[in-house]
Design a protein around this motif. Structure first.
Motif, PDB file in Angstrom:
ATOM      1  N   ALA A  64      -4.164 -19.400   5.469  1.00  0.00           N
ATOM      2  CA  ALA A  64      -5.128 -18.338   5.761  1.00  0.00           C
ATOM      3  C   ALA A  64      -5.855 -17.887   4.500  1.00  0.00           C
ATOM      4  O   ALA A  64      -5.253 -17.749   3.431  1.00  0.00           O
ATOM      5  CB  ALA A  64      -4.418 -17.148   6.390  1.00  0.00           C
ATOM      6  N   GLY A  65      -7.161 -17.652   4.640  1.00  0.00           N
ATOM      7  CA  GLY A  65      -7.955 -17.157   3.537  1.00  0.00           C
ATOM      8  C   GLY A  65      -7.739 -15.666   3.307  1.00  0.00           C
ATOM      9  O   GLY A  65      -7.175 -14.956   4.142  1.00  0.00           O
ATOM     10  N   LEU A  66      -8.211 -15.185   2.155  1.00  0.00           N
ATOM     11  CA  LEU A  66      -8.004 -13.782   1.784  1.00  0.00           C
ATOM     12  C   LEU A  66      -8.635 -12.821   2.781  1.00  0.00           C
ATOM     13  O   LEU A  66      -8.036 -11.799   3.136  1.00  0.00           O
ATOM     14  CB  LEU A  66      -8.587 -13.528   0.389  1.00  0.00           C
ATOM     15  CG  LEU A  66      -7.822 -14.147  -0.791  1.00  0.00           C
ATOM     16  CD1 LEU A  66      -8.604 -13.934  -2.085  1.00  0.00           C
ATOM     17  CD2 LEU A  66      -6.437 -13.528  -0.903  1.00  0.00           C
ATOM     18  N   THR A  67      -9.848 -13.150   3.245  1.00  0.00           N
ATOM     19  CA  THR A  67     -10.545 -12.248   4.163  1.00  0.00           C
ATOM     20  C   THR A  67      -9.773 -12.079   5.463  1.00  0.00           C
ATOM     21  O   THR A  67      -9.569 -10.955   5.940  1.00  0.00           O
ATOM     22  CB  THR A  67     -11.970 -12.748   4.447  1.00  0.00           C
ATOM     23  OG1 THR A  67     -12.690 -12.844   3.214  1.00  0.00           O
ATOM     24  CG2 THR A  67     -12.704 -11.806   5.381  1.00  0.00           C
ATOM     25  N   ASN A  68      -9.330 -13.202   6.039  1.00  0.00           N
ATOM     26  CA  ASN A  68      -8.590 -13.110   7.302  1.00  0.00           C
ATOM     27  C   ASN A  68      -7.233 -12.431   7.119  1.00  0.00           C
ATOM     28  O   ASN A  68      -6.766 -11.711   8.012  1.00  0.00           O
ATOM     29  CB  ASN A  68      -8.414 -14.500   7.929  1.00  0.00           C
ATOM     30  CG  ASN A  68      -9.580 -14.859   8.827  1.00  0.00           C
ATOM     31  OD1 ASN A  68     -10.515 -14.075   9.002  1.00  0.00           O
ATOM     32  ND2 ASN A  68      -9.541 -16.049   9.405  1.00  0.00           N
ATOM     33  N   LYS A  69      -6.595 -12.645   5.979  1.00  0.00           N
ATOM     34  CA  LYS A  69      -5.320 -11.959   5.736  1.00  0.00           C
ATOM     35  C   LYS A  69      -5.528 -10.437   5.687  1.00  0.00           C
ATOM     36  O   LYS A  69      -4.730  -9.676   6.226  1.00  0.00           O
ATOM     37  CB  LYS A  69      -4.685 -12.468   4.437  1.00  0.00           C
ATOM     38  CG  LYS A  69      -4.025 -13.825   4.580  1.00  0.00           C
ATOM     39  CD  LYS A  69      -3.170 -14.193   3.386  1.00  0.00           C
ATOM     40  CE  LYS A  69      -3.991 -14.730   2.251  1.00  0.00           C
ATOM     41  NZ  LYS A  69      -3.157 -15.286   1.152  1.00  0.00           N
ATOM     42  N   TRP A  70      -6.618 -10.021   5.069  1.00  0.00           N
ATOM     43  CA  TRP A  70      -6.925  -8.595   4.980  1.00  0.00           C
ATOM     44  C   TRP A  70      -7.318  -8.034   6.348  1.00  0.00           C
ATOM     45  O   TRP A  70      -6.820  -6.993   6.785  1.00  0.00           O
ATOM     46  CB  TRP A  70      -8.053  -8.382   3.969  1.00  0.00           C
ATOM     47  CG  TRP A  70      -8.513  -6.971   3.859  1.00  0.00           C
ATOM     48  CD1 TRP A  70      -7.804  -5.892   3.419  1.00  0.00           C
ATOM     49  CD2 TRP A  70      -9.816  -6.476   4.211  1.00  0.00           C
ATOM     50  NE1 TRP A  70      -8.572  -4.747   3.476  1.00  0.00           N
ATOM     51  CE2 TRP A  70      -9.813  -5.083   3.948  1.00  0.00           C
ATOM     52  CE3 TRP A  70     -10.972  -7.070   4.691  1.00  0.00           C
ATOM     53  CZ2 TRP A  70     -10.921  -4.284   4.183  1.00  0.00           C
ATOM     54  CZ3 TRP A  70     -12.089  -6.282   4.917  1.00  0.00           C
ATOM     55  CH2 TRP A  70     -12.048  -4.897   4.658  1.00  0.00           C
ATOM     56  N   LEU A  71      -8.195  -8.759   7.058  1.00  0.00           N
ATOM     57  CA  LEU A  71      -8.652  -8.291   8.371  1.00  0.00           C
ATOM     58  C   LEU A  71      -7.536  -8.300   9.411  1.00  0.00           C
ATOM     59  O   LEU A  71      -7.581  -7.537  10.386  1.00  0.00           O
ATOM     60  CB  LEU A  71      -9.805  -9.169   8.867  1.00  0.00           C
ATOM     61  CG  LEU A  71     -11.143  -9.029   8.146  1.00  0.00           C
ATOM     62  CD1 LEU A  71     -12.110 -10.100   8.634  1.00  0.00           C
ATOM     63  CD2 LEU A  71     -11.745  -7.636   8.355  1.00  0.00           C
ATOM     64  N   SER A  72      -6.544  -9.163   9.219  1.00  0.00           N
ATOM     65  CA  SER A  72      -5.486  -9.306  10.226  1.00  0.00           C
ATOM     66  C   SER A  72      -4.742  -7.994  10.477  1.00  0.00           C
ATOM     67  O   SER A  72      -4.199  -7.786  11.562  1.00  0.00           O
ATOM     68  CB  SER A  72      -4.490 -10.381   9.787  1.00  0.00           C
ATOM     69  OG  SER A  72      -3.717  -9.946   8.678  1.00  0.00           O
ATOM     70  N   LYS A  73      -4.733  -7.130   9.478  1.00  0.00           N
ATOM     71  CA  LYS A  73      -4.047  -5.843   9.639  1.00  0.00           C
ATOM     72  C   LYS A  73      -4.834  -4.892  10.539  1.00  0.00           C
ATOM     73  O   LYS A  73      -4.300  -3.893  11.021  1.00  0.00           O
ATOM     74  CB  LYS A  73      -3.829  -5.205   8.268  1.00  0.00           C
ATOM     75  CG  LYS A  73      -2.946  -6.031   7.336  1.00  0.00           C
ATOM     76  CD  LYS A  73      -2.865  -5.393   5.960  1.00  0.00           C
ATOM     77  CE  LYS A  73      -1.915  -6.153   5.044  1.00  0.00           C
ATOM     78  NZ  LYS A  73      -2.334  -7.540   4.793  1.00  0.00           N
ATOM     79  N   LYS A  74      -6.120  -5.208  10.781  1.00  0.00           N
ATOM     80  CA  LYS A  74      -6.999  -4.304  11.507  1.00  0.00           C
ATOM     81  C   LYS A  74      -7.340  -4.793  12.921  1.00  0.00           C
ATOM     82  O   LYS A  74      -7.802  -4.017  13.746  1.00  0.00           O
ATOM     83  CB  LYS A  74      -8.303  -4.107  10.713  1.00  0.00           C
ATOM     84  CG  LYS A  74      -8.076  -3.583   9.300  1.00  0.00           C
ATOM     85  CD  LYS A  74      -9.371  -3.509   8.505  1.00  0.00           C
ATOM     86  CE  LYS A  74      -9.110  -3.036   7.077  1.00  0.00           C
ATOM     87  NZ  LYS A  74      -8.564  -1.671   7.019  1.00  0.00           N
ATOM     88  N   VAL A  75      -7.121  -6.093  13.194  1.00  0.00           N
ATOM     89  CA  VAL A  75      -7.497  -6.647  14.501  1.00  0.00           C
ATOM     90  C   VAL A  75      -6.297  -6.668  15.439  1.00  0.00           C
ATOM     91  O   VAL A  75      -5.148  -6.471  15.015  1.00  0.00           O
ATOM     92  CB  VAL A  75      -8.076  -8.069  14.349  1.00  0.00           C
ATOM     93  CG1 VAL A  75      -9.266  -8.065  13.396  1.00  0.00           C
ATOM     94  CG2 VAL A  75      -7.007  -9.058  13.887  1.00  0.00           C
ATOM     95  N   GLN A  76      -6.581  -6.949  16.723  1.00  0.00           N
ATOM     96  CA  GLN A  76      -5.520  -6.952  17.731  1.00  0.00           C
ATOM     97  C   GLN A  76      -4.853  -8.316  17.909  1.00  0.00           C
ATOM     98  O   GLN A  76      -3.656  -8.398  18.158  1.00  0.00           O
ATOM     99  CB  GLN A  76      -6.088  -6.495  19.086  1.00  0.00           C
ATOM    100  CG  GLN A  76      -6.342  -5.005  19.197  1.00  0.00           C
ATOM    101  CD  GLN A  76      -7.527  -4.545  18.383  1.00  0.00           C
ATOM    102  OE1 GLN A  76      -8.561  -5.210  18.319  1.00  0.00           O
ATOM    103  NE2 GLN A  76      -7.400  -3.394  17.737  1.00  0.00           N
ATOM    104  N   LYS A  77      -5.629  -9.411  17.792  1.00  0.00           N
ATOM    105  CA  LYS A  77      -5.088 -10.746  18.037  1.00  0.00           C
ATOM    106  C   LYS A  77      -5.632 -11.730  17.002  1.00  0.00           C
ATOM    107  O   LYS A  77      -6.752 -11.592  16.511  1.00  0.00           O
ATOM    108  CB  LYS A  77      -5.459 -11.252  19.438  1.00  0.00           C
ATOM    109  CG  LYS A  77      -4.705 -10.573  20.573  1.00  0.00           C
ATOM    110  CD  LYS A  77      -3.212 -10.943  20.550  1.00  0.00           C
ATOM    111  CE  LYS A  77      -2.439 -10.201  21.622  1.00  0.00           C
ATOM    112  NZ  LYS A  77      -0.989 -10.504  21.554  1.00  0.00           N
TER     113      LYS A  77
END
Length: 369
Positions: A132-145
């Protein structure tokens, strides 16, 4: 799954075919389940601004790009681009009023998904790679799935958010067995002769192209047909450098529009190890030698390829060994019927033909929740 009302959905991301085509496949799958109003958001100047309208969808552009590895003026402007893109994303969300947002990766995905989560819009990420890239790792805490294509992704994301769907692929490659004769007629090849397909991505891969220049005489001597996609950046140069060669049945092209026919005629494939390429090759079940690009974040193409190599589903040559090893490895593979069969069988087992439908279902579940 059938729904009773039309939904408004934003799909965001792009920058390369590896992000754009899966995004379009997801949008098409959503529309097949329920007529939806879908808006794409991409990066100004990137290929999605052309390819998405060609697929029949509207797209808005953000002023955004990635950070360069070297110190540059672009890096100095990066914070302003992020701020501009988040503000425009908030404006797009306010105007479009989406029921859900889908982020597929690429420059535009970060600001738009972040803005959506600020406004409490349900959001889903599609992580295509095994790392996983940095952006998706960061966004993953904010999204539902988070829809993923590889096992073991809980080392990057919360386990309760992960759905293993695979990566979407275009529908025209689902049945290529019946297209070999058509492909041979269209491309001027023999359907009975061994064919090598070489893919370097839409822009091209310098190392693969250099290796092909050195390898062509050996391939021709071995009686191979070669369908070689050089990429936009290298096509003219490769045509000049091969002008005096006796090319035989070697077809050199800048870009391949009909990938289904390319896969149909291929007996062995040489390819970069981007997520889309891997997903398509799993679907078509072709023996493949991956040459991962070293010029990508976190060396994720090598990690993608190794996930298959460990399962005896592909071979791999390191980028810096390609010129030296390509011809020998390709010819050896063609001459080993048992190895070709093993690779073909094992890579086909990894295919996820219903990925786009499964992701579309997850989007609809998010809205209905």
């Amino acid at each position: 799954m059938t729904v009773e009302r039309s939904y408004r959905i934003i799909v965001t991301g792009g920058g390369s075919g590896g992000h754009i085509y899966p995004a379009i496949a997801i949008a098409n799958a959503i529309n097949e389940k329920n007529d939806a109003e879908i808006l794409f958001v991409g990066a100004i100047g990137k290929m999605e601004m052309e390819k998405v309208p060609d697929a029949g969808y509207e797209i808005e552009g953000l002023w955004i790009s990635g950070l360069q590895r070297k110190l540059s003026l672009d890096n100095l402007s990066f914070p302003f681009k992020v701020l501009s893109s988040v503000l425009k994303s908030l404006s797009i969300i306010k105007k479009f009023k989406p029921d859900a947002v889908v982020g597929v990766g690429g420059y535009a995905s970060g600001p738009l998904v972040y803005a959506a989560t600020m406004k409490k819009v349900p959001a889903l990420l599609q992580e295509q790679n095994s790392y996983a890239g940095l952006t998706n790792k960061w966004l993953s805490k904010k999204v539902q799935k988070i829809c993923v294509a590889y096992s073991g992704m809980e080392k990057f994301f919360s386990k309760d958010k992960i759905v293993f769907t695979g990566n979407p692929v275009r529908k025209d490659i689902m049945d290529i067995e019946s297209k070999r004769i058509k492909a041979s007629d269209r491309l001027g090849f023999s359907s009975q002769q061994n064919t090598l397909l070489v893919l370097g991505g839409s822009l091209g891969a310098r190392t693969i192209n250099e290796a092909m220049i050195d390898s062509l005489p050996a391939f021709i001597e071995a009686g191979l047909q070669v369908y070689w996609q050089t990429g936009k950046l290298y096509y003219q140069e490769m045509m000049v450098r091969t002008k005096k060669m006796n090319l035989g049945k070697v077809k050199i092209v800048e870009f391949i529009d009909q990938m289904d026919l390319a896969y149909a005629i291929a007996d062995v494939v040489v390819s970069r190890a981007g997520a889309l390429a891997i997903s398509e090759l799993c679907q078509v079940g072709k023996p493949v030698i991956f040459i991962p690009s070293p010029n990508v974040a976190e060396d994720h193409q090598t990690k993608n390829a190794m996930a298959l190599v460990k399962k005896e589903a592909a071979l791999m040559i390191l980028d810096n060994e390609t010129v030296e090893k390509l011809s020998g490895e390709v010819i050896k593979l063609f001459r080993s019927g048992s190895q070709k069969q093993t690779l073909s069988t094992n890579i086909r087992r990894l295919a996820k033909p219903n990925a786009a439908d499964d992701i579309a279902d997850e989007v609809i579940k998010l809205i209905a929740a």
